[in-house]
Design a protein around this motif. Structure first.
Motif, PDB file in Angstrom:
ATOM      1  N   ASN A 144       0.836  -1.200   0.000  1.00  0.00           N
ATOM      2  CA  ASN A 144       0.000   0.000   0.000  1.00  0.00           C
ATOM      3  C   ASN A 144       0.872   1.252   0.000  1.00  0.00           C
ATOM      4  O   ASN A 144       2.010   1.225   0.453  1.00  0.00           O
ATOM      5  CB  ASN A 144      -0.909   0.031   1.232  1.00  0.00           C
ATOM      6  N   ASP A 148      -1.885   4.543   3.712  1.00  0.00           N
ATOM      7  CA  ASP A 148      -3.078   3.792   3.313  1.00  0.00           C
ATOM      8  C   ASP A 148      -3.232   2.597   4.242  1.00  0.00           C
ATOM      9  O   ASP A 148      -2.842   1.480   3.926  1.00  0.00           O
ATOM     10  CB  ASP A 148      -2.961   3.340   1.858  1.00  0.00           C
ATOM     11  N   ARG A 156     -11.327   5.176  -1.559  1.00  0.00           N
ATOM     12  CA  ARG A 156     -10.234   5.361  -2.517  1.00  0.00           C
ATOM     13  C   ARG A 156     -10.820   5.956  -3.796  1.00  0.00           C
ATOM     14  O   ARG A 156     -11.979   5.712  -4.120  1.00  0.00           O
ATOM     15  CB  ARG A 156      -9.541   4.032  -2.796  1.00  0.00           C
ATOM     16  N   TYR A 157     -10.015   6.723  -4.503  1.00  0.00           N
ATOM     17  CA  TYR A 157     -10.495   7.438  -5.681  1.00  0.00           C
ATOM     18  C   TYR A 157      -9.836   6.879  -6.940  1.00  0.00           C
ATOM     19  O   TYR A 157      -8.624   6.732  -6.986  1.00  0.00           O
ATOM     20  CB  TYR A 157     -10.198   8.936  -5.541  1.00  0.00           C
ATOM     21  N   ASP A 158     -10.657   6.577  -7.937  1.00  0.00           N
ATOM     22  CA  ASP A 158     -10.147   6.037  -9.193  1.00  0.00           C
ATOM     23  C   ASP A 158      -9.605   7.117 -10.111  1.00  0.00           C
ATOM     24  O   ASP A 158      -8.648   6.890 -10.852  1.00  0.00           O
ATOM     25  CB  ASP A 158     -11.252   5.255  -9.920  1.00  0.00           C
ATOM     26  N   ASP A 159     -10.209   8.307 -10.065  1.00  0.00           N
ATOM     27  CA  ASP A 159      -9.776   9.415 -10.924  1.00  0.00           C
ATOM     28  C   ASP A 159      -8.437   9.946 -10.402  1.00  0.00           C
ATOM     29  O   ASP A 159      -8.353  10.427  -9.271  1.00  0.00           O
ATOM     30  CB  ASP A 159     -10.828  10.526 -10.898  1.00  0.00           C
ATOM     31  N   PRO A 160      -7.351   9.866 -11.193  1.00  0.00           N
ATOM     32  CA  PRO A 160      -6.024  10.300 -10.708  1.00  0.00           C
ATOM     33  C   PRO A 160      -5.984  11.758 -10.283  1.00  0.00           C
ATOM     34  O   PRO A 160      -5.297  12.110  -9.323  1.00  0.00           O
ATOM     35  CB  PRO A 160      -5.094  10.061 -11.909  1.00  0.00           C
ATOM     36  N   LYS A 163      -7.767  12.029  -6.920  1.00  0.00           N
ATOM     37  CA  LYS A 163      -6.941  11.368  -5.909  1.00  0.00           C
ATOM     38  C   LYS A 163      -5.754  12.249  -5.514  1.00  0.00           C
ATOM     39  O   LYS A 163      -5.448  12.410  -4.333  1.00  0.00           O
ATOM     40  CB  LYS A 163      -6.448  10.025  -6.449  1.00  0.00           C
TER      41      LYS A 163
END
Length: 200
Positions: A144, A148, A156-160, A163
């Protein structure tokens, strides 16, 4: 310790999250351009040159410093929130210690004055709980990113882009909180309210 760690990697404690490429403020080469926590105007802020110190212990690495900064930032944010909440007069109902006839409402809200008012057995319980949390959830699981420590319910965020923004915001808010709680303790030590001059 908190102040030293806040200086290791920090940008300005009051600098909002920026997703521009990293600006180098020392000879240390970062792992990637635009790394989390490296925000203008300071970039890599390491006045004690700790990052250039040879690694003596296996856990004393760059990731370890990042993990410690995040952890201390989270603790400082909770500490600031605790002082603000108690200074606003919000308390648990009932007794902190029935045998000492000490109610929660009797505990002052200051950063240091509250420490002095809680009985030793109360602090023993608090420290034991913190040790439990540190041993059970304190270390970042292998694989991790630093900090984290959450399980499957951790957001958690998928969009960089989102994030990066969120992680930079957490890092910079933690740095601001480390400076904030330090200021509150200094105010208390000087004999004024923790939130001076807001509360006089």
């Amino acid at each position: 310790t908190i102040m030293a760690l806040s200086l290791v990697l920090g940008s300005s404690a009051f600098q909002g999250p920026v997703m521009a490429p990293a600006q180098r403020a020392s000879a240390v080469t970062m792992r990637a351009e635009g790394e989390i926590g490296v925000t203008p105007p300071l970039g890599v802020y390491d006045p004690l040159n700790l990052l250039a110190t040879p690694v003596v212990y296996p856990r004393r690495s760059y990731d370890r410093y990042v993990e410690l900064e995040i952890k201390h930032g989270r603790i400082a944010m909770l500490a600031c929130l605790g002082v603000i909440t108690t200074e606003a007069g919000i308390r648990f109902p009932g007794y902190l210690s029935k045998s000492l006839d000490l109610k929660f409402e009797d505990i002052p809200g200051g950063a240091l004055t509250s420490y002095e008012a809680v009985p030793a057995i109360g602090w023993l319980q608090i420290v034991a709980f913190i040790v439990f949390l540190e041993l059970a959830y304190g270390a970042t699981p292998p694989g991790n990113a630093p900090g984290d420590v959450g399980g499957p319910t951790w957001i958690r965020y998928d969009d960089p882009t989102v994030k990066t923004f969120k992680l930079n915001a957490e890092r910079n808010n933690g740095r601001a909180a480390m400076m904030g709680i330090t200021g509150m303790m200094i105010h208390n030590a000087l004999g004024v309210d923790s939130l001076f001059p807001i509360v006089q």
